[in-house]
Design a protein around this motif. Structure first.
Motif, PDB file in Angstrom:
ATOM      1  N   ASP A 246     -38.334 -64.760  -5.254  1.00 42.02           N
ATOM      2  CA  ASP A 246     -38.587 -63.330  -5.127  1.00 42.02           C
ATOM      3  C   ASP A 246     -37.732 -62.622  -4.092  1.00 42.02           C
ATOM      4  N   ALA A 247     -37.039 -63.362  -3.211  1.00 42.26           N
ATOM      5  CA  ALA A 247     -36.275 -62.695  -2.157  1.00 42.26           C
ATOM      6  C   ALA A 247     -35.349 -63.674  -1.461  1.00 42.26           C
ATOM      7  N   VAL A 248     -34.349 -63.123  -0.782  1.00 38.55           N
ATOM      8  CA  VAL A 248     -33.460 -63.878   0.102  1.00 38.55           C
ATOM      9  C   VAL A 248     -33.604 -63.244   1.482  1.00 38.55           C
TER      10      VAL A 248
ATOM     11  N   PRO B 165     -33.472 -56.414  -7.981  1.00 36.55           N
ATOM     12  CA  PRO B 165     -33.937 -55.108  -8.452  1.00 36.55           C
ATOM     13  C   PRO B 165     -35.031 -55.234  -9.503  1.00 36.55           C
ATOM     14  N   GLY B 166     -35.866 -54.208  -9.570  1.00 32.35           N
ATOM     15  CA  GLY B 166     -36.911 -54.162 -10.590  1.00 32.35           C
ATOM     16  C   GLY B 166     -37.848 -55.345 -10.502  1.00 32.35           C
ATOM     17  N   ARG B 167     -38.107 -55.959 -11.634  1.00 38.72           N
ATOM     18  CA  ARG B 167     -38.988 -57.119 -11.710  1.00 38.72           C
ATOM     19  C   ARG B 167     -38.214 -58.412 -11.907  1.00 38.72           C
ATOM     20  N   GLU B 168     -36.959 -58.383 -11.540  1.00 39.04           N
ATOM     21  CA  GLU B 168     -36.145 -59.585 -11.706  1.00 39.04           C
ATOM     22  C   GLU B 168     -36.509 -60.645 -10.665  1.00 39.04           C
ATOM     23  N   HIS B 169     -36.191 -61.879 -11.016  1.00 38.76           N
ATOM     24  CA  HIS B 169     -36.345 -63.005 -10.104  1.00 38.76           C
ATOM     25  C   HIS B 169     -34.982 -63.618  -9.817  1.00 38.76           C
TER      26      HIS B 169
ATOM     27  N   ARG C 221     -29.744 -63.899 -11.367  1.00 39.38           N
ATOM     28  CA  ARG C 221     -31.040 -63.232 -11.392  1.00 39.38           C
ATOM     29  C   ARG C 221     -31.299 -62.643 -12.772  1.00 39.38           C
ATOM     30  N   GLY C 222     -32.556 -62.356 -13.028  1.00 42.37           N
ATOM     31  CA  GLY C 222     -32.912 -61.755 -14.300  1.00 42.37           C
ATOM     32  C   GLY C 222     -34.406 -61.723 -14.485  1.00 42.37           C
ATOM     33  N   SER C 223     -34.826 -61.207 -15.622  1.00 42.22           N
ATOM     34  CA  SER C 223     -36.239 -61.145 -15.976  1.00 42.22           C
ATOM     35  C   SER C 223     -36.645 -62.472 -16.597  1.00 42.22           C
TER      36      SER C 223
END
Length: 442
Positions: free
Chosen positions: A80-82, A99-103, A120-122
Motif C-alpha cells: 500500500d505504500a513506500v 494513485p487511486g486504489r492501486e497497489h 503497480r496496478g489494480s
C-alpha cells in the motif's frame, strides 16, 4: 568488551607480590590489546541498544515487499505504500502511495542511482499495469510507463530490475493455458528504459517460443529466466546497452506452472541462479555462469558444510565475487549453524565458520569486507541473540557482542539485515512487528 582494569585486576595486585614485577607484563598485554584493535579485532562483550524503531504495520501481503538502504535513508515498500526514514534518527522523510486504489505489486530487488522500479496496478481488475521509477531521495516518481499485465496466474517475482543506467521490465508471462497465447509475445516482452528519463532503450532479442519469467540487471548485462515451449527453462544474458542476446544456457525442464519456486535469480554479474531449495530441507543448488554462459560452478544446498538455509533470503548474499550462505550442520552429533563462503568463479568453498547453535542463525549482511551475523547465542532459556562480525575474505572473527536482545521478536527472524556506519538494522515484513529496528553498540 571485557574490562581488564576492573576489580579482579585490583585484587590481584593487592597481595604481597611486588607490583613492579607486573609492570612489564602489563605493558606487554596493553601492547597486544592495542595491536588487536589496530587490526580490527575485539574481544567479546558489550551489548546493543535500540536506537529507534519504525511504527508497526497493521497488515501485510506477500507482494510489493522490499527494503533498501541508500546513503543515510532507509526505505521500505509494501503493497500500500513506500516509506522512507532517516537511518540515524528514524525521522520520517517521505511517503509514496500508489494513485487511486492501486497497489504496489512488485519492486526491484536492488536500487541503482538512488532509484528503484515499482510495478503497480489494480489487483482486482487491470492487474499490474504500470511500471514507475521511484527516486528514493525524494519519494517522487521520475517517470512511468504502461505494462501489459497478465492474468491471475502471473507471478510478481523479479518482474522489474535496475542496473547499468537502465530500468528493465517484463510483460505478462501467463502462457500456461495451453490453448491461449501469452498476452505479449516473448519477442516483445522484455524491455529496457533509460533509468533517469524513461526513454525507451531496447526490446530484448528473446528466442522464438520463449517468454521471460524473471529478470535481473547488472552494469553490463541483463539476465532473464525464460520459459520455452511451456516445458523448458533457460537462462539468457543480454547486452545492457542494446539488448542483444549474449548467450543462453539450459536450466532443466519445468514440472509445474508458475509460480513454483523452481528457479530464483540471485545475481546478474556474475550470473547466479538458485534452483530448488526454496522449502526447508528441499534439494537444490546454486549455479554460476561465466561471461560466455559456460557453467563455472555448482554449489549444492547440501554438502560437507551441512544444509544451506536457501529458503531464507536473509541467509543468502552475493558480494565481491563470492556467495555467502547460512547453513546448518548435524555432523557427529554436533548441531551448529555456520556461515560458508564460496568463490563464484569456481564454486570452491573458501571458508566456513560456526556461528550459532542449530536453528539460531537469523540473518547476515556483507558490507565493506565484513560479514555481520545475527544469531541465537545458544542459551536454552533466554532467547537472546548475539552479533558477530567476520572478515569476509577469511571468515576470521573480528567482533562478538552479546546483544541482550531478542532480535527476531518471535517472528521467525529478520527478512533482511543492513549495516549503516556503526548501526545494525533488522528488517521485518510480518504484521505486528516494526519494519525497521535500528541498534547501536553499547
Amino acid at each position: 568488551m571485557t574490562d581488564d582494569t576492573g576489580p579482579g585486576r585490583d585484587r590481584r595486585l593487592s597481595g604481597r607480590q611486588e607490583p613492579g614485577l607486573f609492570r612489564p607484563l602489563l605493558a606487554a598485554v596493553t601492547a597486544l590489546l592495542v595491536a588487536g584493535f589496530a587490526t580490527g579485532c575485539s574481544a567479546p562483550g558489550g551489548s546493543l541498544r535500540v536506537v529507534w524503531e519504525a511504527p508497526v504495520d497493521s497488515g501485510a501481503m506477500d507482494y510489493g515487499n522490499g527494503a533498501w538502504l541508500v546513503g543515510d535513508t532507509l526505505v521500505r515498500s509494501r503493497f500500500d505504500a513506500v516509506t522512507a526514514f532517516d537511518a540515524g534518527t528514524g525521522k520520517s522523510r517521505w511517503e509514496y502511495a500508489p494513485p487511486g486504489r492501486e497497489h504496489v505489486c512488485a519492486v526491484s530487488r536492488r536500487a541503482a542511482d538512488s532509484v528503484v522500479l515499482i510495478a503497480r496496478g489494480s489487483m482486482a481488475g487491470a492487474g499490474c499495469s504500470t511500471v514507475a521509477a521511484l527516486d528514493l531521495t525524494t519519494g517522487r516518481e521520475r517517470w512511468h510507463t504502461p505494462r501489459a499485465p497478465g492474468d491471475l496466474t502471473e507471478t510478481f517475482t523479479d518482474m522489474v530490475a535496475v542496473g547499468g543506467g537502465i530500468a528493465v521490465l517484463r510483460d505478462a508471462d501467463d502462457m500456461w493455458a495451453l490453448d491461449t497465447p501469452p498476452a505479449v509475445p516473448g519477442s516483445k516482452a522484455l524491455r529496457a528504459f533509460d533509468l533517469r528519463t524513461g526513454a525507451p532503450r531496447w526490446t530484448a532479442d528473446i528466442p522464438e517460443g520463449c517468454v521471460p519469467e524473471q529478470v535481473a540487471a547488472g552494469e553490463r548485462q541483463v539476465v532473464a529466466v525464460l520459459a520455452c515451449a511451456r516445458t523448458e527453462l533457460r537462462l539468457s544474458a543480454f547486452d545492457a546497452a542494446r539488448g542483444r542476446q549474449r548467450w543462453t544456457a539450459p536450466l532443466g525442464g519445468r514440472t509445474t506452472p508458475v509460480p513454483d519456486g523452481q528457479v530464483t535469480l540471485r545475481s546478474a554479474e556474475p550470473a547466479v541462479v538458485q534452483t530448488g531449495g526454496t522449502t526447508e530441507g528441499g534439494p537444490g543448488a546454486f549455479l554460476t555462469f561465466g561471461a560466455g554462459g559456460e557453467a563455472t560452478g555448482r554449489i549444492g544446498t547440501t554438502g560437507r558444510y551441512g544444509t544451506v538455509q536457501a529458503h531464507t533470503p536473509a541467509l543468502v548474499a552475493v558480494a565481491d565475487g563470492r556467495l555467502y550462505l547460512g547453513a546448518e550442520s548435524r555432523e557427529r552429533e554436533a548441531y551448529r549453524d555456520r556461515v560458508v563462503a564460496f568463490d563464484l568463479a569456481s564454486g570452491r568453498q573458501v571458508w566456513l565458520e560456526d556461528v550459532a547453535v542449530a536453528g539460531g542463525l537469523r540473518a547476515l549482511d556483507v558490507t565493506g569486507g565484513r560479514v555481520t551475523v545475527l544469531a541465537d547465542r545458544g542459551s536454552r532459556h533466554d532467547g537472546l541473540d548475539e552479533l558477530r562480525v567476520l572478515d569476509a575474505a577469511t571468515g576470521d572473527e573480528k567482533e562478538s557482542v552479546e546483544t541482550g536482545l531478542d532480535v527476531d521478536r518471535g517472528q521467525g527472524g529478520p527478512a533482511d539485515l543492513f549495516v549503516y556506519e556503526e548501526l545494525v538494522v533488522a528488517v521485518r515484513r510480518d504484521a505486528g512487528a516494526p519494519p525497521f529496528s535500528v541498534y547501536a553498540r553499547e
